[in-house]
Design a protein around this motif. Structure first.
Motif, mmCIF file in Angstrom:
data_model
loop_
_atom_site.group_PDB
_atom_site.id
_atom_site.type_symbol
_atom_site.label_atom_id
_atom_site.label_comp_id
_atom_site.label_asym_id
_atom_site.label_seq_id
_atom_site.Cartn_x
_atom_site.Cartn_y
_atom_site.Cartn_z
ATOM 1 N N ASP A 4 0.880 -1.164 0.000
ATOM 2 C CA ASP A 4 0.000 0.000 0.000
ATOM 3 C C ASP A 4 0.922 1.220 0.000
ATOM 4 O OD1 ASP A 4 1.054 0.055 2.543
ATOM 5 O OD2 ASP A 4 -0.848 -0.369 3.558
ATOM 6 N N SER A 61 -1.498 -4.348 -2.734
ATOM 7 C CA SER A 61 -2.598 -4.826 -1.906
ATOM 8 C C SER A 61 -3.901 -4.424 -2.589
ATOM 9 C CB SER A 61 -2.504 -4.187 -0.515
ATOM 10 O OG SER A 61 -3.615 -4.543 0.270
ATOM 11 N N VAL A 65 -6.451 -1.609 -1.603
ATOM 12 C CA VAL A 65 -6.054 -0.218 -1.814
ATOM 13 C C VAL A 65 -6.774 0.373 -3.013
ATOM 14 C CG1 VAL A 65 -4.114 1.255 -2.501
ATOM 15 C CG2 VAL A 65 -3.789 -0.483 -0.739
ATOM 16 N N ILE A 123 -10.813 3.652 -4.656
ATOM 17 C CA ILE A 123 -9.770 4.655 -4.452
ATOM 18 C C ILE A 123 -10.101 5.963 -5.164
ATOM 19 C CG2 ILE A 123 -8.396 3.918 -6.460
ATOM 20 C CD1 ILE A 123 -5.878 4.440 -4.750
ATOM 21 N N ASP A 138 -5.509 9.945 -4.694
ATOM 22 C CA ASP A 138 -4.788 8.903 -3.967
ATOM 23 C C ASP A 138 -4.148 7.908 -4.939
ATOM 24 O OD1 ASP A 138 -5.512 10.028 -1.557
ATOM 25 O OD2 ASP A 138 -7.310 8.784 -1.344
ATOM 26 N N LEU A 164 -0.118 7.080 -5.377
ATOM 27 C CA LEU A 164 0.347 5.690 -5.271
ATOM 28 C C LEU A 164 1.095 5.271 -6.532
ATOM 29 C CD1 LEU A 164 -0.154 3.134 -3.284
ATOM 30 C CD2 LEU A 164 -1.858 2.484 -4.992
#
Length: 341
Positions: A105, A143, A146, A150, A154, A158
């Motif tokens: 994550d 993961s 995640v 979402i 975010d 990531l």
């Protein structure tokens, strides 16, 4: 080179763990007596560190944290000096020991990024080993929870960090080896592919880019790397179906470079290979690696905006979210709720 006091302290810790957990690796290695320290030969130290068990790695990480050394959460960074006038410097080892199969994550990615930054900042690094301290897994990749629901901001954060880590591993101006013992899937496979070499233990573990299985396209830069390591035909057949391979099947395709019977054998081979590479003049080696990787990295950088937008469109589609939800349910041995998003 790393500080001498750190090396001596770490040698002592390794020697103590040698007797308790991995004495079979170096049965003739000298052990400490009284308040003195009999140095272990550099080859033995490197071999012990690369092959140390998950329990010993966790203990060493805790000890390093107390000393204020190179520990970043579930990531442990160690440096082994290379002896001899032809190969001064050190070999770095990053050990991943995240919870839940080394799945990533944002926090885990930040930990790996920090560990890699320590390697980048260390003077005289002539090689890197990326390995796992989690039994049965090199890394299971992202993961999946995640990605479920979402937000775009975010996701972009990531994805930017995962791209950055891949790029930095790939562009490292020294040889690198992914020591694979267990599954290497999705991002786990990508991290292994970012390394120059992939040495694997013969095991039930699978390796591959399985993004398509959950409705995500394989990014162009990652598909190109897979194709460069294998072939266009293998890339088309495997990536378009999200298929994963045993390490024995991955070997003739070039996805892994060598398969060994045990983690000890992988550690020995990695140590030997990096010491061989370190015999070459450092500047000439680094400049040659940079030249070979320049065009690929230029395409990688130019593709960032388009790549991020494409992945966001794919991951935010309702059918992709449903596929992610179903995959999470399968992994949890639960049936997906028909009303879930």
């Amino acid at each position: 080179a790393p500080a001498t006091s750190h090396n001596r302290s770490e040698q002592l810790q390794i020697q103590l763990h040698l007797r308790r957990t991995i004495g079979r690796l170096a049965p003739t290695a000298p052990m400490p007596s009284g308040n003195g320290l009999t140095p272990v030969p550099p080859d033995t130290c490197l071999r012990i560190r690369l092959a140390v068990t998950a329990a010993a790695r966790r203990s060493l990480s805790t000890t390093a944290a107390r000393r204020g050394e190179s520990t970043a959460g579930p990531f442990h960074v160690a440096f082994s000096e290379l002896a001899g006038p032809l190969s001064p410097g050190c070999v770095a080892t990053i050990t991943m020991a995240c919870a839940k199969a080394n799945s990533f994550d944002l926090a885990a990615l930040e930990g790996l990024s920090h560990a890699l930054a320590q390697v980048e900042a260390q003077a005289g690094v002539r090689g890197l080993v990326l390995q796992s301290g989690t039994a049965g897994f090199f890394s299971a990749g992202f993961s999946l929870p995640v990605f479920h629901g979402i937000a775009q901001a975010d996701f972009e954060r990531l994805w930017a960090l995962s791209r950055s880590i891949f790029r930095r591993l790939y562009a490292l101006p020294a040889p690198s080896i992914a020591a694979i013992d267990g599954h290497a899937l999705g991002l786990g496979c990508a991290l292994a592919m970012a390394c120059q070499h992939r040495y694997a233990v013969r095991s039930p573990g699978l390796i591959g880019l399985n993004e398509v299985a959950v409705g995500l396209p394989v990014p162009q830069w990652l598909a190109e790397r897979f194709r460069d390591l294998t072939s266009l035909r293998a890339a088309e057949e495997l990536l378009s179906t999200g298929a994963s391979l045993s390490v024995a099947s991955a070997l003739p395709l070039g996805l892994v470079d060598a398969v060994f019977d045990s983690a000890d054998d992988v550690a020995t081979a990695a140590s030997t290979r990096l010491r061989q590479c370190a015999a070459a003049p450092r500047a000439a080696q680094a400049e040659t690696l940079e030249a070979l990787r320049r065009e690929y990295l230029a395409r990688f950088d130019a593709d960032c905006e388009r790549d991020t937008a494409q992945l966001w469109r794919a991951i935010s589609r309702p059918d992709t979210q449903n596929a992610i939800r179903a995959a999470i349910a399968r992994l949890s041995n639960k049936r997906p709720s028909p009303s879930a998003a």
